[in-house]
Write an enzyme that holds these catalytic residues in place. Structure first.
Site, mmCIF file in Angstrom:
data_model
loop_
_atom_site.group_PDB
_atom_site.id
_atom_site.type_symbol
_atom_site.label_atom_id
_atom_site.label_comp_id
_atom_site.label_asym_id
_atom_site.label_seq_id
_atom_site.Cartn_x
_atom_site.Cartn_y
_atom_site.Cartn_z
ATOM 1 N N GLY A 11 0.775 -1.234 0.000
ATOM 2 C CA GLY A 11 0.000 0.000 0.000
ATOM 3 C C GLY A 11 0.806 1.284 0.000
ATOM 4 O O GLY A 11 0.301 2.320 0.431
ATOM 5 N N ARG A 17 -14.287 -16.033 -10.734
ATOM 6 C CA ARG A 17 -13.937 -14.633 -10.956
ATOM 7 C C ARG A 17 -15.195 -13.760 -11.096
ATOM 8 O O ARG A 17 -15.251 -12.640 -10.615
ATOM 9 C CB ARG A 17 -13.082 -14.545 -12.231
ATOM 10 C CG ARG A 17 -12.099 -13.422 -12.252
ATOM 11 C CD ARG A 17 -11.205 -13.526 -13.470
ATOM 12 N NE ARG A 17 -10.010 -14.307 -13.247
ATOM 13 C CZ ARG A 17 -8.909 -13.848 -12.641
ATOM 14 N NH1 ARG A 17 -8.859 -12.624 -12.196
ATOM 15 N NH2 ARG A 17 -7.854 -14.615 -12.487
ATOM 16 N N ASN A 60 -4.954 2.151 -13.188
ATOM 17 C CA ASN A 60 -3.983 1.265 -12.548
ATOM 18 C C ASN A 60 -2.606 1.908 -12.630
ATOM 19 O O ASN A 60 -2.311 2.651 -13.560
ATOM 20 C CB ASN A 60 -3.973 -0.084 -13.288
ATOM 21 C CG ASN A 60 -2.973 -1.079 -12.707
ATOM 22 O OD1 ASN A 60 -2.891 -1.237 -11.485
ATOM 23 N ND2 ASN A 60 -2.199 -1.739 -13.553
ATOM 24 N N VAL A 72 -6.905 -9.502 -12.012
ATOM 25 C CA VAL A 72 -7.423 -8.981 -13.275
ATOM 26 C C VAL A 72 -8.933 -8.825 -13.122
ATOM 27 O O VAL A 72 -9.615 -9.715 -12.613
ATOM 28 C CB VAL A 72 -7.100 -9.947 -14.437
ATOM 29 C CG1 VAL A 72 -7.814 -9.514 -15.705
ATOM 30 C CG2 VAL A 72 -5.593 -9.994 -14.669
ATOM 31 N N LEU A 73 -9.466 -7.664 -13.535
ATOM 32 C CA LEU A 73 -10.901 -7.413 -13.423
ATOM 33 C C LEU A 73 -11.595 -7.731 -14.744
ATOM 34 O O LEU A 73 -11.056 -7.482 -15.821
ATOM 35 C CB LEU A 73 -11.142 -5.949 -13.051
ATOM 36 C CG LEU A 73 -10.636 -5.562 -11.660
ATOM 37 C CD1 LEU A 73 -10.684 -4.055 -11.469
ATOM 38 C CD2 LEU A 73 -11.448 -6.270 -10.576
ATOM 39 N N ASP A 86 -2.997 -5.128 -18.326
ATOM 40 C CA ASP A 86 -2.219 -3.886 -18.464
ATOM 41 C C ASP A 86 -2.250 -3.346 -19.893
ATOM 42 O O ASP A 86 -1.240 -2.857 -20.406
ATOM 43 C CB ASP A 86 -0.771 -4.107 -17.993
ATOM 44 C CG ASP A 86 -0.701 -4.563 -16.547
ATOM 45 O OD1 ASP A 86 -1.501 -4.070 -15.735
ATOM 46 O OD2 ASP A 86 0.132 -5.424 -16.228
ATOM 47 N N ASP A 140 -8.730 -1.877 -18.822
ATOM 48 C CA ASP A 140 -9.710 -2.626 -19.609
ATOM 49 C C ASP A 140 -9.585 -4.093 -19.213
ATOM 50 O O ASP A 140 -8.873 -4.415 -18.256
ATOM 51 C CB ASP A 140 -9.542 -2.370 -21.114
ATOM 52 C CG ASP A 140 -8.187 -2.823 -21.631
ATOM 53 O OD1 ASP A 140 -7.507 -3.617 -20.931
ATOM 54 O OD2 ASP A 140 -7.813 -2.399 -22.745
ATOM 55 N N HIS A 151 1.373 0.790 -12.944
ATOM 56 C CA HIS A 151 2.141 -0.407 -13.307
ATOM 57 C C HIS A 151 3.634 -0.060 -13.382
ATOM 58 O O HIS A 151 3.997 0.962 -13.963
ATOM 59 C CB HIS A 151 1.657 -0.937 -14.661
ATOM 60 C CG HIS A 151 2.406 -2.155 -15.087
ATOM 61 N ND1 HIS A 151 2.148 -3.409 -14.573
ATOM 62 C CD2 HIS A 151 3.444 -2.308 -15.947
ATOM 63 C CE1 HIS A 151 2.984 -4.279 -15.098
ATOM 64 N NE2 HIS A 151 3.787 -3.650 -15.941
ATOM 65 N N GLU A 211 6.393 6.245 -9.129
ATOM 66 C CA GLU A 211 4.967 5.882 -9.005
ATOM 67 C C GLU A 211 4.280 6.802 -8.010
ATOM 68 O O GLU A 211 3.147 7.255 -8.233
ATOM 69 C CB GLU A 211 4.820 4.436 -8.535
ATOM 70 C CG GLU A 211 5.272 3.395 -9.548
ATOM 71 C CD GLU A 211 5.067 1.977 -9.035
ATOM 72 O OE1 GLU A 211 4.015 1.689 -8.450
ATOM 73 O OE2 GLU A 211 5.980 1.142 -9.229
HETATM 74 C C1 GRF Z 1 3.782 -1.250 -7.305
HETATM 75 O O1 GRF Z 1 5.014 -1.347 -7.958
HETATM 76 C C2 GRF Z 1 2.675 -1.237 -8.316
HETATM 77 O O2 GRF Z 1 3.006 -0.541 -9.471
HETATM 78 C C3 GRF Z 1 2.525 -2.698 -8.600
HETATM 79 O O3 GRF Z 1 2.695 -3.347 -7.368
HETATM 80 C C4 GRF Z 1 3.459 -2.518 -6.516
HETATM 81 C C5 GRF Z 1 2.595 -2.249 -5.326
HETATM 82 O O4 GRF Z 1 3.159 -1.449 -4.385
HETATM 83 N N1 GRF Z 1 1.292 -2.961 -9.280
HETATM 84 P P1 GRF Z 1 2.312 -0.885 -3.180
HETATM 85 O O5 GRF Z 1 1.367 -1.972 -2.670
HETATM 86 O O6 GRF Z 1 1.545 0.317 -3.657
HETATM 87 O O7 GRF Z 1 3.335 -0.537 -2.142
#
Ligand code: GRF
Length: 204
Positions: A14, A68, A110, A95-96, A148, A144, A112, A177
């Site tokens: 998180g 799912r 998202n 995956v949604l 990714d 989508d 990534h 990020e």
């Molecule tokens: C991040 O690198 C995110 O891009 C990827 O998983 C990691 C999660 O990090 N999908 P966090 O849970 O936000 O610390």
């Protein structure tokens, strides 16, 4: 003013959720407010971060659902009940399907850890090292039903160092990020972005 109720979906540490909570507290998340956090895993650190910020949390353990479709239907109901305008996947490792996404067209994003379309799926930094690229980074994109594959909202580049390991590269990407995601959420909440097909433009 465009108010945006943001629900964040998580599965683990998180730190991206924390970047949103910190931005909100600092007043840099624009009109967006994190109103709920949903995890598909019980007991994860992301839930503690939400609780510490006074944000309501829900746990929907995917293992408790037959398939799912059943999980996605329950998740959609939870997120709708929280009144989400925008759904942010922040380290959410599922995956949604359309069963969820149809309820939130152009309202699910998202983060990534690679420069998409390179290295989708799990372990983006490890894939980048394995391939030998000199520049990697991170991407915020609309979600989508693919892995990714949705339209790109924002990207940041991170140079790969000769002595990088998966951990060191992932850590430097994570720094980007934490800057990119709150900025994208603020832009979306402020209606400053428009999607035309695969291209997302800044509204002049
Ligand atoms: C991040 O690198 C995110 O891009 C990827 O998983 C990691 C999660 O990090 N999908 P966090 O849970 O936000 O610390």
């Amino acid at each position: 003013m465009t108010a945006s109720r943001v629900v964040v979906l998580v599965s683990g540490g998180g730190t991206n959720l924390q970047s949103l909570l910190d931005a909100e507290r600092a007043g840099t998340l624009g009109d967006a407010a994190v109103v709920g956090v949903v995890s598909n895993r019980p007991g994860v650190r992301a839930l503690e971060r939400a609780a510490a910020a006074g944000v309501p949390t829900r746990v929907l353990d995917h293992r408790a659902f037959a398939d799912r479709a059943a999980f996605d239907a329950a998740l959609r109901a939870e997120v709708e009940a929280l009144g989400a305008d925008l759904v942010v996947l922040a380290g959410f490792m599922r995956v949604l399907t359309e069963g969820f996404l149809a309820g939130f067209v152009d309202r699910v994003i998202n983060i990534h850890p690679s420069l998409l379309p390179a290295f989708p799926g799990v372990r983006g930094p490890a894939q980048a090292l394995q391939y030998g690229v000199k520049i990697s980074g991170c991407t915020v994109h609309f979600v989508d039903a693919g892995l990714d594959t949705g339209a790109v909202i924002a990207q940041a580049a991170v140079p790969v160092r000769d002595d990088d390991t998966e951990e060191t590269l992932a850590a430097r990407i994570l720094v980007e990020e934490h800057r990119l995601l709150p900025a994208a959420v603020a832009d979306l909440a402020g209606a400053r972005l428009r999607r035309e097909g695969r291209r997302v433009h800044r509204v002049p």
